[in-house]
Design an enzyme around this catalytic site. Structure first.
Site, PDB file in Angstrom:
ATOM      1  CE  LYS A 133      -4.091  -2.063   2.179  1.00  0.00           C
ATOM      2  NZ  LYS A 133      -3.578  -3.398   2.563  1.00  0.00           N
ATOM      3  NE  ARG A 134       6.166   0.861   1.299  1.00  0.00           N
ATOM      4  CZ  ARG A 134       5.949  -0.018   2.266  1.00  0.00           C
ATOM      5  NH1 ARG A 134       4.721  -0.204   2.707  1.00  0.00           N
ATOM      6  NH2 ARG A 134       6.929  -0.704   2.803  1.00  0.00           N
TER       7      ARG A 134
END
Length: 306
Positions: A103-104
């Site tokens: 989830k960057r």
């Protein structure tokens, strides 16, 4: 070099092996203490459990991919990150797809670094999860690894997540009409077609979407609206999402339905946690049975919608 993009390979594997994604979000607490104590540290116990599950999934053809949530490995420090990397390497040996749930999402140079970190080197994976809510420019660096020479890397973009607070942001109405999540969905679809020249025979976009199996109304609407987008579907099982909603999302371009705790903690239905005689084989066998049951549940739910 991949002749097909990883998202295409995943779409095909979901048809061949069934739509289950086996989640290796392996917190040490999911392993009985008596089993953990047989290892040098928690990280090594996690690695052993992951390997056992991977082996059984491959043998049973019960899942099309594995999702590895990096947070659980970061929480174990350096040893945990080593196990994270080793787990990804174990998955790569199988020919199934590894989804790294990281989830960057950040501005240009930082996203460049994130893309390099997770698409090359020690943490190299096939597909990652990304967060678009700092703006769509944050997604651009991840598309640079989509071509065949760089391994056909892909990403699942957060669209309609499975948590209760998703409505705080994702369901917000825009001034010019529509919901924020639709703005995101349109961009995912655009990126998917923008690089179509790289893979002319691709039957789904190189970017997929994260769509939870907890909101039935959203599920049907988003599946119909984004016909060519492959979905990563969380929320099934322990989070309360049911097979019927998940099956709705498997229509059109299809998707893969993640189950993590339902697999990793399946042994708790078969054994007492205080039982000192539980072995690693025992809990891995429980996980394997849970994978087979989840696959059958999802396929039966899909058939019932036809």
């Amino acid at each position: 070099m991949n002749e097909k993009h990883n998202m295409q390979l995943l779409q095909e594997l979901a048809v061949e092996n069934g739509p289950l994604c086996a989640g290796l979000d392996t917190d040490p607490s999911y392993i009985p203490e008596s089993v953990r104590n047989q290892f040098e540290n928690n990280a090594q116990a996690v690695l052993a459990y992951n390997k056992e599950i991977i082996s059984r999934v491959v043998n049973d053809k019960s899942a099309c991919c594995f999702k590895v949530q990096i947070a659980y490995y970061e929480a174990m420090g350096i040893e945990g990150l080593k196990v994270y990397a080793q787990t990804l390497r174990e998955i790569k040996k199988t020919g199934l797809i590894a989804i790294s749930d990281i989830k960057r999402g950040d501005i240009g140079a930082t996203s460049d670094a994130y893309a390099k970190a997770h698409f090359t080197g020690d943490f190299e994976t096939d597909i990652i999860t990304v967060n678009p809510y700092m703006g769509f420019d944050t997604l651009v660096p991840f598309t640079k690894y989509a071509d065949k020479e760089k391994g056909g890397k892909g990403a699942f973009v957060l669209l309609c997540t499975s948590n209760p607070g998703m409505s705080d942001i994702e369901h917000q109405e825009l001034k010019n009409g529509g919901l924020l999540l639709e703005k995101v969905g349109d961009e995912i679809a655009r990126i998917g077609t923008e690089v179509k020249s790289l893979y002319p025979e691709q039957t789904c976009g190189i970017f997929g979407a994260v769509v939870g199996a907890t909101q039935e109304k959203d599920a049907r609407y988003l599946r119909d609206k984004y016909k060519d987008t492959f979905f990563l579907i969380p929320g099934y099982g322990a989070q309360g999402g049911d097979a019927k909603i998940a099956a709705t999302l498997l229509d059109k371009a299809g998707g893969t339905v993640n189950s993590s705790r339902g697999i990793l903690c399946a042994w708790k239905k078969d054994f007492n946690a205080d039982d000192k005689n539980i072995t690693m084989k025992d809990i891995a066998d429980s996980a394997a049975r849970a994978c087979i049951a989840a696959k059958e549940d999802l396929l039966n739910a899909k058939k019932s919608l036809l």
